[in-house]
Design a protein around this motif. Structure first.
Motif, PDB file in Angstrom:
ATOM      1  N   MET A 275       0.811  -1.171  -0.007  1.00 27.69           N
ATOM      2  CA  MET A 275       0.116  -0.059   0.033  1.00 27.69           C
ATOM      3  C   MET A 275       0.723   1.257  -0.054  1.00 27.69           C
ATOM      4  O   MET A 275       1.899   1.118   0.517  1.00 27.69           O
ATOM      5  CB  MET A 275      -0.901   0.146   1.260  1.00 27.69           C
ATOM      6  N   LYS A 276       0.361   2.242  -0.563  1.00 28.67           N
ATOM      7  CA  LYS A 276       1.107   3.518  -0.551  1.00 28.67           C
ATOM      8  C   LYS A 276       0.430   4.832  -0.088  1.00 28.67           C
ATOM      9  O   LYS A 276      -0.847   5.014  -0.818  1.00 28.67           O
ATOM     10  CB  LYS A 276       1.558   3.560  -2.068  1.00 28.67           C
ATOM     11  N   TYR A 277       1.065   5.702   0.536  1.00 27.08           N
ATOM     12  CA  TYR A 277       0.294   6.945   0.926  1.00 27.08           C
ATOM     13  C   TYR A 277       1.318   8.181   0.561  1.00 27.08           C
ATOM     14  O   TYR A 277       2.406   7.866   0.756  1.00 27.08           O
ATOM     15  CB  TYR A 277       0.098   6.877   2.432  1.00 27.08           C
ATOM     16  N   THR A 278       0.526   8.864  -0.093  1.00 23.16           N
ATOM     17  CA  THR A 278       1.235  10.196  -0.494  1.00 23.16           C
ATOM     18  C   THR A 278       0.467  11.577  -0.168  1.00 23.16           C
ATOM     19  O   THR A 278      -0.466  11.445  -0.306  1.00 23.16           O
ATOM     20  CB  THR A 278       1.557  10.117  -2.112  1.00 23.16           C
ATOM     21  N   GLU A 279       1.607  12.322   0.225  1.00 18.26           N
ATOM     22  CA  GLU A 279       0.986  13.970   0.315  1.00 18.26           C
ATOM     23  C   GLU A 279       1.711  14.840  -0.640  1.00 18.26           C
ATOM     24  O   GLU A 279       2.781  14.762  -0.500  1.00 18.26           O
ATOM     25  CB  GLU A 279       0.993  14.042   1.918  1.00 18.26           C
ATOM     26  N   ARG A 280       0.899  15.840  -1.099  1.00 25.47           N
ATOM     27  CA  ARG A 280       1.449  16.986  -1.807  1.00 25.47           C
ATOM     28  C   ARG A 280       0.672  18.332  -1.550  1.00 25.47           C
ATOM     29  O   ARG A 280      -0.449  18.302  -1.006  1.00 25.47           O
ATOM     30  CB  ARG A 280       1.099  16.614  -3.412  1.00 25.47           C
ATOM     31  N   LEU A 281       1.616  19.266  -1.376  1.00 30.18           N
ATOM     32  CA  LEU A 281       1.059  20.645  -1.029  1.00 30.18           C
ATOM     33  C   LEU A 281       0.330  21.197  -2.513  1.00 30.18           C
ATOM     34  O   LEU A 281       0.682  20.965  -3.515  1.00 30.18           O
ATOM     35  CB  LEU A 281       2.288  21.565  -0.467  1.00 30.18           C
ATOM     36  N   PRO A 282      -0.520  21.947  -1.985  1.00 30.74           N
ATOM     37  CA  PRO A 282      -1.371  22.680  -3.349  1.00 30.74           C
ATOM     38  C   PRO A 282      -0.747  23.975  -3.830  1.00 30.74           C
ATOM     39  O   PRO A 282       0.358  24.160  -3.064  1.00 30.74           O
ATOM     40  CB  PRO A 282      -2.871  23.136  -2.562  1.00 30.74           C
ATOM     41  N   SER A 283      -0.958  24.562  -4.633  1.00 30.06           N
ATOM     42  CA  SER A 283      -0.578  25.765  -5.111  1.00 30.06           C
ATOM     43  C   SER A 283      -0.593  26.688  -4.182  1.00 30.06           C
ATOM     44  O   SER A 283      -1.719  26.912  -3.112  1.00 30.06           O
ATOM     45  CB  SER A 283      -1.376  26.305  -6.334  1.00 30.06           C
ATOM     46  N   ASP A 284       0.297  27.708  -3.981  1.00 34.04           N
ATOM     47  CA  ASP A 284       0.133  28.903  -2.960  1.00 34.04           C
ATOM     48  C   ASP A 284      -1.106  29.949  -2.794  1.00 34.04           C
ATOM     49  O   ASP A 284      -1.471  29.930  -1.728  1.00 34.04           O
ATOM     50  CB  ASP A 284       1.445  29.920  -3.165  1.00 34.04           C
ATOM     51  N   HIS A 285      -1.516  29.853  -3.832  1.00 36.18           N
ATOM     52  CA  HIS A 285      -2.915  30.723  -4.105  1.00 36.18           C
ATOM     53  C   HIS A 285      -4.068  29.941  -3.159  1.00 36.18           C
ATOM     54  O   HIS A 285      -5.266  30.876  -2.927  1.00 36.18           O
ATOM     55  CB  HIS A 285      -3.332  31.063  -5.394  1.00 36.18           C
ATOM     56  N   ILE A 286      -4.010  28.823  -3.128  1.00 38.83           N
ATOM     57  CA  ILE A 286      -5.183  28.133  -2.275  1.00 38.83           C
ATOM     58  C   ILE A 286      -4.607  27.312  -1.072  1.00 38.83           C
ATOM     59  O   ILE A 286      -5.402  26.689  -0.408  1.00 38.83           O
ATOM     60  CB  ILE A 286      -5.830  26.882  -3.142  1.00 38.83           C
TER      61      ILE A 286
ATOM     62  N   GLN B  63      -5.241  22.355   2.948  1.00 35.43           N
ATOM     63  CA  GLN B  63      -3.909  21.847   3.484  1.00 35.43           C
ATOM     64  C   GLN B  63      -3.130  21.180   2.851  1.00 35.43           C
ATOM     65  O   GLN B  63      -1.752  21.222   2.600  1.00 35.43           O
ATOM     66  CB  GLN B  63      -4.340  21.220   4.829  1.00 35.43           C
ATOM     67  N   ASN B  64      -3.587  19.955   1.896  1.00 39.09           N
ATOM     68  CA  ASN B  64      -2.696  19.252   1.238  1.00 39.09           C
ATOM     69  C   ASN B  64      -3.754  18.291   0.391  1.00 39.09           C
ATOM     70  O   ASN B  64      -4.910  18.395   0.632  1.00 39.09           O
ATOM     71  CB  ASN B  64      -1.802  18.296   1.964  1.00 39.09           C
ATOM     72  N   TYR B  65      -3.222  17.792  -0.551  1.00 38.88           N
ATOM     73  CA  TYR B  65      -3.656  16.492  -1.459  1.00 38.88           C
ATOM     74  C   TYR B  65      -3.302  15.242  -1.021  1.00 38.88           C
ATOM     75  O   TYR B  65      -1.755  15.357  -0.639  1.00 38.88           O
ATOM     76  CB  TYR B  65      -3.373  16.835  -2.819  1.00 38.88           C
TER      77      TYR B  65
END
Length: 251
Positions: A1-12, A17-19
């Motif tokens: 299984m795999k879990y990933t977090e990414r930050l959104p663009s600065d304007h939102i 908080q994250n994807y």
């Protein structure tokens, strides 16, 4: 299984908080379905789901105790984790109503994301960011600056009494507005932060458990273990072993 977090663009980033993605690939060595449990969460996620028996969008509410789910192979969950101090009125639901629960979204919200190609190995976060921005531009959003201030201070480990002593509003009003906005109390918010930060230190930073416990505000290891058992109803060592089966990436 795999879990990933990414930050959104600065304007939102003041709204999102994250994807995050959680993937469950086929594995001949694993007996499905898997009983999956996650730590409590202090904010709401809009989750795009693609699994063999269901495809759609659901709201995952804040959780003050473990969240349990039965997982099947070839399933992917794509989450849009929202900041706790904002309210999106298109959801037409109070966060306290979906505390420790999930719920369906409206046809309007479903339609906003119907063209997103959510599949195993998803990495088109640029397209997701554009779609989320488009969605946010078309809905009414309320941001509570007082709650934002409290959340950010709690995120930094500040004691609740120290935080509210600097706000020229009665404690009762602060408590009511915080719970109304986030769906949980300040004490619950701080407790969830403490657990999640401790586990991040143990799993991602390979910190010694005692060091991670003390660094995140627990009195000692027994305090951490007792609090963990109360919210997860399992041993911390068993949970730690389970987490090693999940590949985690934070970007």
């Amino acid at each position: 299984m795999k879990y990933t977090e990414r930050l959104p663009s600065d304007h939102i980033k003041d709204i999102v908080q994250n994807y995050w993605t959680f993937e469950v690939p086929e594995n001949p060595d694993v007996v499905f379905p898997i009983s999956h449990e996650t730590l409590p969460e202090n904010t709401l996620s809009l989750v795009l789901i693609n699994q063999p028996h269901f495809k759609g969008v659901r709201l995952l509410g804040p959780h003050t105790k473990k969240y349990s789910q039965s997982l099947v192979p070839n399933a992917i969950f794509l989450g849009i984790k929202l900041q706790p101090w904002i309210t999106i009125h298109a959801f037409d639901i109070c966060k306290t109503q979906i505390l420790n629960a999930t719920t369906d979204t409206s046809a309007f919200v479903q339609n906003q994301f119907k063209d997103m190609d959510v599949h195993m190995g998803f990495d088109n976060f640029e397209a997701l960011d554009k779609q989320v921005s488009h969605f946010l531009n078309g809905v009414d959003i309320t941001k509570n600056d007082m709650v934002k201030y409290i959340c950010l201070e709690l995120n930094n480990g500040k004691p609740i009494l120290d935080i509210i002593s600097k706000i020229p509003v009665s404690t009762r009003v602060i408590q009511k507005k915080f719970k109304e906005t986030t769906g949980i109390t300040m004490k619950q918010y701080a407790s969830i932060n403490r657990q999640r930060n401790t586990w991040k230190a143990i799993i991602l930073e390979n910190k010694n458990t005692l060091d991670a416990v003390l660094d995140n505000g627990f009195f000692d290891q027994s305090h951490f273990i007792n609090e963990f058992k109360k919210i997860m109803n399992r041993s911390h060592s068993d949970f730690q072993t389970y987490l090693t089966s999940v590949k985690m990436t934070f970007q």
